[in-house]
Each structure stands twice: as C-alpha cells, then as structure tokens.
Design a protein around this motif. Sequence first.
Motif, PDB file in Angstrom:
ATOM      1  N   PRO A   1      56.149 -29.352 -12.663  1.00  0.00           N
ATOM      2  CA  PRO A   1      55.918 -28.078 -11.945  1.00  0.00           C
ATOM      3  C   PRO A   1      55.292 -28.288 -10.571  1.00  0.00           C
ATOM      4  O   PRO A   1      55.581 -27.540  -9.633  1.00  0.00           O
ATOM      5  N   ALA A   2      54.421 -29.313 -10.461  1.00  0.00           N
ATOM      6  CA  ALA A   2      53.798 -29.586  -9.164  1.00  0.00           C
ATOM      7  C   ALA A   2      54.859 -29.963  -8.129  1.00  0.00           C
ATOM      8  O   ALA A   2      54.812 -29.511  -6.976  1.00  0.00           O
ATOM      9  N   SER A   3      55.829 -30.762  -8.527  1.00  0.00           N
ATOM     10  CA  SER A   3      56.903 -31.177  -7.616  1.00  0.00           C
ATOM     11  C   SER A   3      57.768 -29.997  -7.215  1.00  0.00           C
ATOM     12  O   SER A   3      58.162 -29.866  -6.052  1.00  0.00           O
ATOM     13  N   ILE A   4      58.066 -29.141  -8.181  1.00  0.00           N
ATOM     14  CA  ILE A   4      58.866 -27.947  -7.886  1.00  0.00           C
ATOM     15  C   ILE A   4      58.148 -27.066  -6.866  1.00  0.00           C
ATOM     16  O   ILE A   4      58.749 -26.573  -5.908  1.00  0.00           O
ATOM     17  N   PHE A   5      56.839 -26.907  -7.057  1.00  0.00           N
ATOM     18  CA  PHE A   5      56.054 -26.089  -6.135  1.00  0.00           C
ATOM     19  C   PHE A   5      56.048 -26.694  -4.726  1.00  0.00           C
ATOM     20  O   PHE A   5      56.288 -25.997  -3.732  1.00  0.00           O
ATOM     21  N   VAL A   6      55.778 -28.000  -4.632  1.00  0.00           N
ATOM     22  CA  VAL A   6      55.684 -28.652  -3.323  1.00  0.00           C
ATOM     23  C   VAL A   6      57.034 -28.661  -2.616  1.00  0.00           C
ATOM     24  O   VAL A   6      57.127 -28.396  -1.415  1.00  0.00           O
ATOM     25  N   LEU A   7      58.092 -28.944  -3.347  1.00  0.00           N
ATOM     26  CA  LEU A   7      59.412 -29.079  -2.724  1.00  0.00           C
ATOM     27  C   LEU A   7      60.050 -27.737  -2.382  1.00  0.00           C
ATOM     28  O   LEU A   7      60.791 -27.629  -1.403  1.00  0.00           O
ATOM     29  N   LEU A   8      59.759 -26.703  -3.174  1.00  0.00           N
ATOM     30  CA  LEU A   8      60.454 -25.441  -2.984  1.00  0.00           C
ATOM     31  C   LEU A   8      59.583 -24.300  -2.483  1.00  0.00           C
ATOM     32  O   LEU A   8      60.066 -23.405  -1.789  1.00  0.00           O
ATOM     33  N   LYS A   9      58.306 -24.326  -2.812  1.00  0.00           N
ATOM     34  CA  LYS A   9      57.460 -23.173  -2.519  1.00  0.00           C
ATOM     35  C   LYS A   9      56.399 -23.433  -1.446  1.00  0.00           C
ATOM     36  O   LYS A   9      56.054 -22.535  -0.685  1.00  0.00           O
ATOM     37  N   ALA A  10      55.870 -24.634  -1.397  1.00  0.00           N
ATOM     38  CA  ALA A  10      54.751 -24.916  -0.491  1.00  0.00           C
ATOM     39  C   ALA A  10      55.183 -24.811   0.967  1.00  0.00           C
ATOM     40  O   ALA A  10      56.263 -25.259   1.343  1.00  0.00           O
ATOM     41  N   HIS A  11      54.326 -24.202   1.788  1.00  0.00           N
ATOM     42  CA  HIS A  11      54.581 -24.072   3.222  1.00  0.00           C
ATOM     43  C   HIS A  11      54.040 -25.316   3.929  1.00  0.00           C
ATOM     44  O   HIS A  11      52.940 -25.320   4.480  1.00  0.00           O
ATOM     45  N   THR A  12      54.835 -26.366   3.910  1.00  0.00           N
ATOM     46  CA  THR A  12      54.410 -27.610   4.532  1.00  0.00           C
ATOM     47  C   THR A  12      55.616 -28.320   5.123  1.00  0.00           C
ATOM     48  O   THR A  12      56.771 -27.985   4.814  1.00  0.00           O
ATOM     49  N   LYS A  13      55.365 -29.310   5.977  1.00  0.00           N
ATOM     50  CA  LYS A  13      56.446 -30.013   6.657  1.00  0.00           C
ATOM     51  C   LYS A  13      57.231 -30.875   5.674  1.00  0.00           C
ATOM     52  O   LYS A  13      56.713 -31.325   4.654  1.00  0.00           O
TER      53      LYS A  13
END
Length: 905
Positions: free
Chosen positions: A235-247
């Motif tokens: 779930p952490a990867s899904i959040f970072v790759l799809l949801k997180a507002h980052t470069k």
Amino acid sequence: MANFLYTLIIYPLYEIIECIYVFFGKVTYNTGFSVIGVSIGITLLCLPLYAVAEKWQQIERDKQKAMEAQLDRIKKTFSGDERYMMTTAFYKENNYNPIMALRSSFGLLIQIPFFMAAYSFLSHSISGSFYFIKDMGKPDALFSIGNFSINILPVAMTLINIVAGAIYTKGFKFKDKAPIYGMALIFLVILYNSPSGLVLYWTMNNVFSLVKNVFYKLKNPLKSFYIMCCALLIPASIFVLLKAHTKMMNRLFFLVIVIGIYCLPFIVKLISKLLDTKLYYLTEHKKERHTIFFLSSVILWLLIGYVIPSSLVASSPIEFTDLTVHSNPQFYINNTFIQAAGFFLFWALCIYFLFSKRIQTIFAAFMTALALCAIVNTYIFVMNYGDISNTLKFLSCEDFGALSLASLFNIILSIAIFVLVFIFLKTGKIFTYINSILLLVMAAVSIGNTYKINSSYIDYKKNYAQGDASKVEPIFTLSKNQPNVLMLYLDMAQAQFVEEQIKENPDFNRQFSGFVNYPNVLSFNGHTIMGSPGCYGGYESTPPEMNRRSDIPLVEKHNQALLTMPRIFNEQAGYSAVITDPSWPNYKHFCDFSFLEPYPNIKGYQTVGNYYRLWASEYKDSVIPDNSDKILKRNILFFSIFRASPVVLRKLIYKNGNYWNTDESMENGKSSLDNYSSLSLLPRFAKIEETSNGSFVAFINQLTHENDAMIFEAPDYKPVAKVTKKGSSRFDNNIAYHTQMASFKLLGTFFDYLRENGIYDNTRIVIVSDHGGEHQEDCFEKNDDLDRAITGGQYWGRGHYHCLLMFKDFNASGDLKFDNTFMTNADTPSLLMKGLIENPVNPFTGKIIPADTSKIKENGVYISAADTHQPSNNGKYTFSIKPNQWWHVKDNIFKAENWKQEAPY
C-alpha cells in the motif's frame, strides 16, 4: 572538547535524521508524518544494532543464570576479603569479568546518542500542526486546569514505553526490569515540556519498540518482521507512486528502495555463498580483514573530509576568506574533517566491531568498493557544473545529467568495481597495497592544497585584506566645470531585463534621461576573465586579439586592459583617473592594486566589503544576518559527498543548493549586501567641485552577479529580512532581475544626485557588463541545437553572451531610448573617449583606438565559448580555446543564422 565530541559522535546522527525528515517531507508534505518517518527510519537503521544488543544481553542473562547458584553459595559461605577472593576466582574460572555486565545495558546505551541527535534536531527545527497538535514546535497542552496546562503526549509516550518494557522483560528478574522502567520515567521528566514534535518522535519510537518486542517473542521474529514489512510496502508503494504529490525522481528513488527490500533474501543468500567461497580467507583472518576495512574507511574520511573540501577552497582561496568570524578558510576544512571522521571512522568502526567476523568481512569488502567508487566518481566523473558561489550553490546549473550516457557509464563502472572487489578480495593484500598508495597520493594532494590556501591567506592578510571603514570619505572628484567620464561596470548585468524594468518603473525614463540602451549587444565570452578586458581596453583586449599577442603573459595583458582608459585619460588628456574594485587585477580574486604602482597618478580603491558594517549601522532595517558560517560548516561535507557520489545521485544530493537542509534561516545575502552597500554609497564617494581638468572614474560592482543570494523587496528593491512583495514584472521570481533592479534603483538615485549638483549634463556615462546570464532568453530566435553547440549544454542559451551596454553623452536628455545597432562591450572605450581625445593611442600597443568602431564590426566579430573562467584554466600566454569554441557573430545577434562556428585564425 564538548564541541569536538558533539561533531564527532552526535552530528552524523543529526544529519541522518535531517535527511530522513526531508525525504518523508517531500513524499508526504506533512510535518507530522515526516516526524513519524524519522522514527521509522531510525528504528529500521537501528534494528541490526538492537539485534546485536539483544544477543549480548541474552548472553549476559544466560551467563548470570549459569553462575547464579554458585555465586549464591559463595555469598552465604564467605564474607569480606574471602568472599571477594572466591568470587574473583570463580569469575576467572568461568572466563567472566564483572565489566561484562554492561552488556545487559547496551540496548539502552545505544539509544543515548540517537536521543541527543533527535533532541537537537526536533526541538527547534520543526513547526506546524498535525491533527490534534496545534504547534509541533511547542508542548501539546491538550488540556488545561486553570492556568496549568497538561501535556498528554509525554504521558502516552511513557505508558507505551512501560507496556513495551513489560512485554520485553517478561520472566526477567527485577534488576533487569528496573533500568527499563527507570528510563521510561526519566524520559517523561525530560520530555514533558519539550516540543510536541520531539515527543511525537519518541512516542512513535516506543510504539515501534513495542512492535519489535512483540516480534521478539515470536518463534522466528526476523522472518515474521520481514513478511510484515513486505506486506506494508504494497500500500505504501501504491500511495507514493499514484497518490503522493512528489517528483518522479523521488518516486523512483522510493521504488528502488522497495525493490531492494524485496530482493533481500536473494542478496543474503548470495552474500552467504560468497563468504563461504571467495571471501572465506578474509573471514578467517582477522588482521587482514581489519586492515582493509580500516584503510578503506580512512580513504573515505580523507577524501570527503579533506581532499575535496581543500581542493574546492584551493581553487579560489580568497572567495572563502574573511566571510565570517572565521577569517581563514582552513577552519571550514578542519571542521569538515572532523565531521567526516564521525561518519567514516567513529561510527563506521563502532558498527564494524559490533558484528561477527562474517558481517565484518562484508563490511570490509563493501567499504573497499565504496572507497574506490568514490575516488572514481571524484576524479573521472568530474562533470562541468559551472561556477559555484562561496555558499556552495552552482550559479547556473539546472541539468545535472542525472539520466545521461555519462551517468549510465558511471553506474556500469561502479557495478564493475564492486564485482572486481569481490572477485579479487581473496586475501585482501592487493587492496591493502592499492589503498596504501591511494592514501599517500591523497595525503600529498591535501598538503599541496593546504599550502596553497594558507599561502594565499597570508598574502591576502599581509597586503590586501579589506578594511572596515569608520566613515565614508570621497574617493574621486567630479568636476562642475570640466568633463566627467564614468564607466559604471555591473558584472553580469543583462540587456534582456531593461525593457521590463522600465515597464515596472517608468521613473527610470526620467532618472536615466539621455541614455541609449543597445539591446543588440554582445560579449566576447560568458565569463569575466575573457569578457571583461574588452570593456576596459577595447577591441585589442578581446580574446582573439589577446591570443594574437602570444609573446606577452595573459596576466600582463589583462592588467594592460585595466590600465588602458585610466592611462589615456590621465596621460593624453590630463584627467584625474580612479578605478575601484577592478576585475581580476594581477589575476587575483581580490583588490591587488600593485599593478597601479608604476602609475602614481591613477588611484585605486576597494569599496566592496569595506563599508558594509558602516552601511549596516545606518540602515538597520535592511540588514540580513550573515549565515555564511552556518552554511559552510554544514554544506561543505554535503558538497564532498556530492562530488564523490555517482552522477545519477548528484541532483538528489544537491537538492537545489539546499543539500537536504531544513534550516530556512541559512539563506545568505552577505555578498550581495557588500556590493549593495558599495553601490548605495556612490553619492558619498564623489566630491563635486570646480577643477582645472576633467575626471575619469571606472566604478566596478558585482551586485548583479550575486544572483544566488537574495530577492529584494519591491517596489524599492531594497534588502529586507523577509520579502513580502516581489514586484509586478514577469521576472518577479528571477533573482538576477531583482539584483539588476536594485542596482538601477541605486544608480537612478546617483544620477539624481548629479542633477541636484548641476553636473549631470557635463558627465558622459557608460553602463556596461562583462557578460550576460547563464540561461536562454526568449528574445533570441529559438534554436536548441545551436545553443547546445555553443554552450555544450552547460550555460544554456546565447543569453550567456548577451551583456548590457547603455550610453549617455554630454547634454543628452529625453526618455531612455533603444538602438538596435550591432554593438559589443568592447565599444566602451570608444564611446567614452569620442570627441574628448583626438586619436587616442593605446599606450601598450601604440595603436589608435578608433572613435567609430563600425568598420571593426561590419563583417562580424569572433567570440569565445570556452568555459575557462579561472586563470589556472588557461595557459601562461594565451587563453585555452579549442577551435570548435570560436564563434563568428554578425549583425542581428538574435537571429540564429548569424551565429557560425568559425575560428578567427
């Protein structure tokens, strides 16, 4: 000594915490989650240490249990000296020393430096709200009874700590339980009134400790923990790759970490096989193993802690001199040396000796490969990132080539080094010899750099150290009744901004009345060392002409350029002549006025830096703290790591010049203020009176070059501690535009002063720069291939050669005009001398400087695109310019077709 120990032991942990905090901040954009991220990161990093601590504690508990019955009998049977002797004999018989009892406290001991580092960072580095916490920088104060506030977080932290301790110490004796409960109460007292961000960190530490203790009670804790981590990473990867507002770069970096975690079992199996085969000899021979690890650690320590910092400073020692209370730049090198010792000696050796011989062997092999890669990265993959400021910000680099052929080759070579190390590291002897040779070479480089730095510093202090003026006295005279000629040289001022400046501030039309601006103007190079001589000496001082006179040293030709106009005006027209803050005098980076000694009628003055304190005492609202000391003490180590790292990671480490720093107060404007104060005092530098002869003044200032420093407060463009208005220009976020606006505001005030004293009309003025900025300008016809060919992708765009040239003649008036005639900054002497001196002769070449330069330019001019911006980059007699670095430019510089790659000879 306390500062030394802090730097050696605590500071490395502080920086690790800061980097983890910044990383999670970029992923989550939330202060609270960043603090929790720090807790997660530190917990994971410490897990191996806790595992070792648990192992030692269990050994101690088993040993105490095995000896317990016999020790009880000794206590019952004997007393006094007999009991002591019998106990000592029993310990000796069981190969036990009472000092070994400290092993049971190791789990608590390793928390102390981490707590001190976390306390140092979190107690004053964070702020903002997080759910029910209103301000992370203050105690939570969730409840109040009258005027008494109750902090809930410390209480919750203590309860969790006690529960974790109860689970961990289940079945233990009271003497083993007491320290844990005691520490829980001590932390409650220490942290009760601490910032809630720090308490949140420690609370989460206790939560993770509770989880860890639960896992320790399982049959296979390590395997269970790994499976749980892998499950949570989905779930952490899904959040970072799809949801997180980052470069995307941050997402890819996170993904690489996740993949590495999933591959851990395979990596462990591979390492285990290597330990049983290739690395078996090293595993079984302690001396060779220790030697190779120690030598590799020392290489990294010396390279990152001394060689790279000293090479940086030695490249231009005076730029790092007299910046702060630590006048000698050697201080910052020594400080970095201690910081690096904390990383690569103290903590590296502490961790190394905690583990078994098999783990030590892996550390030895890894450290050897890491040291070799660091040297390769430092000296082979140097890359050209352009000029760097004395606060370690690159002045122009935007593309670090993170994804390029060079970075790909760098990765392949690094992998090859690791593979070769593991192949040839059978006995360790070959790498012992290699490491020893590398250490000797680096020691020699360090000694050479140190000698150069200290020699330059001694020379500077002895002869040319800047003073600290107690009052402003006139340094040049302007005549009421004779002609005045002013060259106002603004380093790196840009022609592209002028039209926008007038739009934003129409009053410039009045203040700069009579001026003609030449937008179609060209510099002969993108750096001061080749771009400035033409401003001073005309076309005979441009790169192609200076290289033609190959029998005269470059430094002499440069000094001749500086002296050309002062000598002509003084010797051929009888004018007084003054020059301030000359560019590269004697090829020194400070005001070395010895080149004026043969000409006593020509006066030289240093204004930049000399008047800052005096100015600051008069304009207290404009004073910005000088943070050079803080910046250099922190960032030199990160710059060293940047240089020693693979190309693909450098942009990530540099992080827009912040180097993962969280302290927003570290922005520095001292260099800008040194130049700003000098330019603002122009009216007070001038003495106005009737004279029998004219006056020539060359006033040089670099405020427009300090484009890494600060934004000014619009609309007056004055320096303030906190900018609230950036102006209405389309360049409102462009620092170079702000410094130029500030410069023009100050020049406008000076011109008003000349009007008030009735000498504006009898004053001829040129405002000129040595080169333009480092970026593409939209006024140029777009041609990326041309820009890439000219600049090599480094200083992107022809704007690097688009300087500033403005001219006001005697008695000229009216709104500022624009003239698109093809001009260069080498037209400056002709503009200033026209009509004043009949057939002015260059005193060094004997050639006449023409009043009309149109014939020189009618077929175009040759400029140099060479990136050789230091004297050491060139030869003794000629500039180091390759044939493909010459460009022929003619007519309209904004048209791509008018730029041709062509050598002048």
